[in-house]
Scaffold this motif. Sequence first.
Motif, PDB file in Angstrom:
ATOM      1  N   LEU A 162       0.827  -1.273   0.411  1.00 39.78           N
ATOM      2  CA  LEU A 162      -0.025   0.061  -0.230  1.00 39.78           C
ATOM      3  C   LEU A 162       0.994   1.593   0.032  1.00 39.78           C
ATOM      4  CD1 LEU A 162      -3.001  -1.102   2.625  1.00 39.78           C
ATOM      5  CD2 LEU A 162      -3.163  -0.961   0.304  1.00 39.78           C
ATOM      6  N   VAL A 163       1.782   1.179   0.876  1.00 33.21           N
ATOM      7  CA  VAL A 163       2.529   2.492   0.709  1.00 33.21           C
ATOM      8  C   VAL A 163       3.414   3.119  -0.142  1.00 33.21           C
ATOM      9  CG1 VAL A 163       2.533   2.679   2.740  1.00 33.21           C
ATOM     10  CG2 VAL A 163       4.189   2.177   2.087  1.00 33.21           C
ATOM     11  N   ALA A 164       3.633   1.497  -0.805  1.00 29.14           N
ATOM     12  CA  ALA A 164       4.730   1.719  -1.910  1.00 29.14           C
ATOM     13  C   ALA A 164       4.100   2.098  -3.527  1.00 29.14           C
ATOM     14  CB  ALA A 164       4.846   0.746  -2.782  1.00 29.14           C
ATOM     15  N   SER A 165       2.799   2.696  -3.326  1.00 27.49           N
ATOM     16  CA  SER A 165       1.439   3.167  -4.111  1.00 27.49           C
ATOM     17  C   SER A 165       0.750   4.692  -3.952  1.00 27.49           C
ATOM     18  CB  SER A 165       0.038   2.028  -4.623  1.00 27.49           C
ATOM     19  OG  SER A 165       1.160   1.275  -4.760  1.00 27.49           O
ATOM     20  N   LEU A 166       1.191   4.598  -2.563  1.00 27.03           N
ATOM     21  CA  LEU A 166      -0.646   5.431  -1.625  1.00 27.03           C
ATOM     22  C   LEU A 166       0.330   6.457  -0.843  1.00 27.03           C
ATOM     23  CD1 LEU A 166      -3.613   3.476  -1.084  1.00 27.03           C
ATOM     24  CD2 LEU A 166      -3.376   5.031  -3.252  1.00 27.03           C
ATOM     25  N   ASP A 167      -0.129   7.730  -0.451  1.00 26.16           N
ATOM     26  CA  ASP A 167       0.201   8.704   0.636  1.00 26.16           C
ATOM     27  C   ASP A 167       0.202   7.680   1.966  1.00 26.16           C
ATOM     28  OD1 ASP A 167       1.287  10.038   2.615  1.00 26.16           O
ATOM     29  OD2 ASP A 167      -0.585  11.637   1.181  1.00 26.16           O
ATOM     30  N   PRO A 168       0.766   7.523   2.914  1.00 27.49           N
ATOM     31  CA  PRO A 168       0.511   6.813   3.509  1.00 27.49           C
ATOM     32  C   PRO A 168      -0.567   7.490   4.777  1.00 27.49           C
ATOM     33  CG  PRO A 168       2.899   6.665   3.742  1.00 27.49           C
ATOM     34  CD  PRO A 168       2.416   7.903   2.856  1.00 27.49           C
ATOM     35  N   GLY A 169      -0.222   9.319   4.796  1.00 24.75           N
ATOM     36  CA  GLY A 169      -2.082   9.841   5.393  1.00 24.75           C
ATOM     37  C   GLY A 169      -2.838   9.643   4.774  1.00 24.75           C
ATOM     38  N   ARG A 170      -3.626   8.583   3.451  1.00 23.17           N
ATOM     39  CA  ARG A 170      -4.292   8.873   3.212  1.00 23.17           C
ATOM     40  C   ARG A 170      -4.951   7.584   2.890  1.00 23.17           C
ATOM     41  NH1 ARG A 170      -7.371  12.166   3.458  1.00 23.17           N
ATOM     42  NH2 ARG A 170      -8.406  11.460   1.691  1.00 23.17           N
ATOM     43  N   ILE A 171      -4.194   6.476   4.515  1.00 29.44           N
ATOM     44  CA  ILE A 171      -4.571   5.106   4.175  1.00 29.44           C
ATOM     45  C   ILE A 171      -4.849   5.082   5.261  1.00 29.44           C
ATOM     46  CG2 ILE A 171      -3.202   2.787   4.665  1.00 29.44           C
ATOM     47  CD1 ILE A 171      -1.098   3.642   2.992  1.00 29.44           C
ATOM     48  N   ILE A 172      -6.593   4.146   6.152  1.00 29.47           N
ATOM     49  CA  ILE A 172      -6.590   3.914   6.992  1.00 29.47           C
ATOM     50  C   ILE A 172      -7.020   2.321   7.478  1.00 29.47           C
ATOM     51  CG2 ILE A 172      -8.919   3.911   8.214  1.00 29.47           C
ATOM     52  CD1 ILE A 172      -9.881   6.531   7.471  1.00 29.47           C
ATOM     53  N   MET A 173      -6.378   1.450   7.597  1.00 30.93           N
ATOM     54  CA  MET A 173      -7.014   0.103   8.141  1.00 30.93           C
ATOM     55  C   MET A 173      -7.289  -0.420   9.349  1.00 30.93           C
ATOM     56  SD  MET A 173      -4.168  -0.865   6.067  1.00 30.93           S
ATOM     57  CE  MET A 173      -4.098  -2.526   6.323  1.00 30.93           C
TER      58      MET A 173
END
Length: 207
Positions: A162-173
């Motif tokens: 996920l973090v290889a493709s997306l901004d970590p600040g826009r991820i909710i797990m």
Amino acid sequence: RNPARARVGAVWPDRPERPCVSGRYGSRVAPHRVLVSAHRCGYAELSAAGASDRTLENSVAGIAHAASVGADYVEFDVRRCTDGVWVIAHDPDIGPTGDHTPIRKLSWTELHERAPDVLRLSEFLAALAPTGIGAHVDMKFATPQHERDAGRLWEIDLLEALVASLDPGRIIMTTGNGAASSAIRDWTADRDLPILVGLSIGASLRG
């Protein structure tokens, strides 16, 4: 200002800061504004047939629709094939074809032969990343205990993808597995990443 476009960390210039309030179990809870997460990419709204048509859930068309209506996040479900390929699927089996073989027991090739419309995570992220919408990732799998004992954590493998493709600040797990949520929390804290982690519960937290 459209509240559906409000972003995490953004400031409301016309609203004063409010103190935290006490949660149900005595925890401190910040009174955040409401953010919009399109459930399974908003398939029920997108479908002309209504909520009964599930062919559009977790789809690229759903991503485009969520972006067009101003959603902050798209919620989607991730499962793992037996060969380690991540796929986007809510149900544990492949569903629409009537074949009830669990996805976790199929390789990607076997799954794709049975259900060609199921997307790999890589394909899904390629469509999601350019939109700037956040990813609300619901993990529909758990690392087996023998893998966990050996230090192999599937949830961390997913995070790295996920973090290889997306901004970590826009991820909710989100996950219903306590061990997985703890592992994700520790991994993100060690790397000082602003990924949000949620534990989905179906029972009391007491005890």
